[in-house]
Design a protein around this motif. Structure first.
Motif, PDB file in Angstrom:
ATOM      1  N   LYS B  11       0.857  -1.196   0.000  1.00 55.03           N
ATOM      2  CA  LYS B  11       0.000   0.000   0.000  1.00 55.03           C
ATOM      3  C   LYS B  11       0.888   1.239   0.000  1.00 55.03           C
ATOM      4  CE  LYS B  11      -4.150  -1.444  -0.025  1.00 55.03           C
ATOM      5  NZ  LYS B  11      -5.087  -1.037  -1.067  1.00 55.03           N
ATOM      6  N   TYR B  13       0.821   5.231   0.568  1.00 59.93           N
ATOM      7  CA  TYR B  13       0.059   6.376   1.073  1.00 59.93           C
ATOM      8  C   TYR B  13       0.897   7.639   0.886  1.00 59.93           C
ATOM      9  CZ  TYR B  13      -2.997   2.918   3.265  1.00 59.93           C
ATOM     10  OH  TYR B  13      -3.855   1.866   3.492  1.00 59.93           O
ATOM     11  N   VAL B  48      -9.483  -5.712  14.194  1.00 61.44           N
ATOM     12  CA  VAL B  48      -8.916  -5.807  12.846  1.00 61.44           C
ATOM     13  C   VAL B  48      -9.168  -4.495  12.105  1.00 61.44           C
ATOM     14  CG1 VAL B  48      -9.094  -7.002  10.628  1.00 61.44           C
ATOM     15  CG2 VAL B  48      -9.174  -8.329  12.744  1.00 61.44           C
ATOM     16  N   ASP B  49     -10.389  -3.982  12.228  1.00 63.46           N
ATOM     17  CA  ASP B  49     -10.721  -2.698  11.599  1.00 63.46           C
ATOM     18  C   ASP B  49      -9.800  -1.594  12.124  1.00 63.46           C
ATOM     19  OD1 ASP B  49     -12.753  -4.125  10.512  1.00 63.46           O
ATOM     20  OD2 ASP B  49     -14.386  -2.978  11.397  1.00 63.46           O
ATOM     21  N   ASN B  50      -9.583  -1.605  13.426  1.00 66.65           N
ATOM     22  CA  ASN B  50      -8.740  -0.562  14.026  1.00 66.65           C
ATOM     23  C   ASN B  50      -7.286  -0.665  13.564  1.00 66.65           C
ATOM     24  OD1 ASN B  50     -10.787   0.668  15.431  1.00 66.65           O
ATOM     25  ND2 ASN B  50     -10.541  -0.617  17.231  1.00 66.65           N
ATOM     26  N   VAL B  52      -6.290  -1.750  10.652  1.00 67.33           N
ATOM     27  CA  VAL B  52      -6.255  -1.216   9.286  1.00 67.33           C
ATOM     28  C   VAL B  52      -6.298   0.315   9.328  1.00 67.33           C
ATOM     29  CG1 VAL B  52      -7.607  -1.039   7.150  1.00 67.33           C
ATOM     30  CG2 VAL B  52      -7.186  -3.275   8.168  1.00 67.33           C
ATOM     31  N   LYS B  53      -7.099   0.849  10.237  1.00 67.85           N
ATOM     32  CA  LYS B  53      -7.162   2.305  10.373  1.00 67.85           C
ATOM     33  C   LYS B  53      -5.823   2.879  10.818  1.00 67.85           C
ATOM     34  CE  LYS B  53     -10.803   4.075  12.262  1.00 67.85           C
ATOM     35  NZ  LYS B  53     -11.868   4.206  13.278  1.00 67.85           N
ATOM     36  N   ILE B  55      -2.887   1.596  10.123  1.00 68.80           N
ATOM     37  CA  ILE B  55      -1.970   1.545   8.963  1.00 68.80           C
ATOM     38  C   ILE B  55      -2.243   2.737   8.049  1.00 68.80           C
ATOM     39  CG2 ILE B  55      -1.433   0.219   6.868  1.00 68.80           C
ATOM     40  CD1 ILE B  55      -1.829  -2.330   8.613  1.00 68.80           C
ATOM     41  N   LYS B  56      -3.524   3.005   7.842  1.00 67.70           N
ATOM     42  CA  LYS B  56      -3.916   4.127   6.979  1.00 67.70           C
ATOM     43  C   LYS B  56      -3.500   5.469   7.603  1.00 67.70           C
ATOM     44  CE  LYS B  56      -8.123   5.476   4.621  1.00 67.70           C
ATOM     45  NZ  LYS B  56      -9.588   5.367   4.657  1.00 67.70           N
ATOM     46  N   HIS B  88      -7.007   5.118  17.986  1.00 63.93           N
ATOM     47  CA  HIS B  88      -7.817   4.123  17.291  1.00 63.93           C
ATOM     48  C   HIS B  88      -8.183   2.948  18.182  1.00 63.93           C
ATOM     49  CE1 HIS B  88      -7.523   6.349  13.723  1.00 63.93           C
ATOM     50  NE2 HIS B  88      -6.229   6.196  13.596  1.00 63.93           N
TER      51      HIS B  88
END
Lengths: 154, 161
Positions: B11, B13, B48-50, B52-53, B55-56, B88
């Motif tokens: 990825k 960014y 898992v969502d957190n 990814v957040k 990383i973003k 997060h």
């Protein structure tokens, strides 16, 4: 390879995360920002709030992390000890804003006033986002304007 | 198993480019394997969502500051250490092992849900912990060349499983 498989797991998670948790985080952070603004206006620390709520500072820190799922009960408790509303519904905010805005504009247009009595309740107004902002000084009007307030509020 | 892996972009960014490793004969990269594995973990969905957040957020806003990564011997891991988790929320028990190259470049490996304090004793992550450190050691020896978000000569970087 199916269409579903072409999108990576990371992208699928990112999509669902932004849909669910970002909205939650934003709303939670709006509430905690509001609490911090009120604490600042009162000269209180997070510890002061914790003491008044009978909680530990760590608990309050978690409440205001922007990620804790605050209940209406918790928000109401904070409002009670802070003596100010942290959140209000759109219709209530609209009513309050309209009355106070009309009074404030009316006050600004006249030059023939004397400073006698606080008029704006709790010394607050609303900015464009509907967030409470605190005036540095209370707005005070003469008796004629106080009568205007009563008629507008009626 | 003794296969060769190459570095591929995962990825990119604004502030950080995350790379990962793809071994020959494998359809998925190491990072893809991790996210495929944890994507539907019901109990850990929010975490898992957190992750990814995070990383973003690191990629777009914070940059890959070294203190945002957990020390795991030569390798590092996400999520960030506890003191940074306010933004997060908690990313309980998840470990995504990585190799930190610079504030702009991170190489993601695999990981899992950690069930023991010591990763060596955890059946879920011990293999990934060992692999991450083995591959990180090889990457240190490679003396990676990079420019901003770009890792140079990735075609010539080989990692042995």
């Amino acid at each position: 390879m199916t269409e579903q498989k072409k999108i990576s797991a990371f992208d699928r998670i990112e999509k669902r995360a932004s849909k669910h948790s970002e909205n939650f985080v934003k709303k939670s952070l709006d509430i905690s920002d509001e609490v911090y603004d009120i604490l600042k206006s009162k000269g209180w620390s997070q510890k002061d709030l914790a003491i008044k709520l009978g909680k530990t500072e760590a608990e309050i820190s978690k409440w205001l992390s922007g990620l804790h799922n605050l209940t209406i009960k918790s928000i109401t408790k904070m409002e009670e000890v802070l003596g100010e509303e942290i959140i209000m519904t759109k219709s209530v905010a609209k009513d309050v804003f309209e009355i106070e805005s009309a009074l404030f504009n009316s006050f600004r247009k006249t030059e023939s006033y004397t400073l006698v009595k606080p008029v704006l309740k709790d010394n607050v107004d609303f900015n464009k986002k509907g967030k409470v902002i605190h005036f540095p000084n209370k707005i005070v009007l003469n008796r004629d304007k106080q009568a205007d307030l009563k008629s507008l509020s009626a | 198993m003794n296969s060769t892996g190459t570095i591929v972009q995962f990825k990119r960014y604004r502030r950080v480019c995350f790379y990962t490793v793809k071994f020959e004969g494998s359809e998925l990269t190491e990072a893809d394997k991790f996210f495929e594995k944890v994507e539907n973990e019901e109990e850990y969905g929010e975490y898992v969502d957190n992750l990814v957040k995070w990383i973003k957020d690191i990629g777009n806003n914070r940059g890959a500051r070294y203190e945002l990564f957990r020390d795991e011997r030569i390798a590092v891991a996400l999520p960030p250490p506890r003191q940074h988790l306010r933004t997060h929320n908690f990313v309980k028990d998840l470990r995504l092992y990585c190799f930190w190259v610079s504030p702009n470049i991170v190489i993601l490996f695999n990981g899992g849900i950690k069930t023991k304090i010591n990763p060596v004793q955890c059946p879920n992550v011990s293999m990934h912990f060992h692999n991450a450190n083995n591959w990180s050691k090889q990457l240190v020896e490679h003396e990676l060349d990079y420019n901003g978000l770009d890792l140079m000569d990735t075609d010539n970087i080989e990692i042995y499983d």
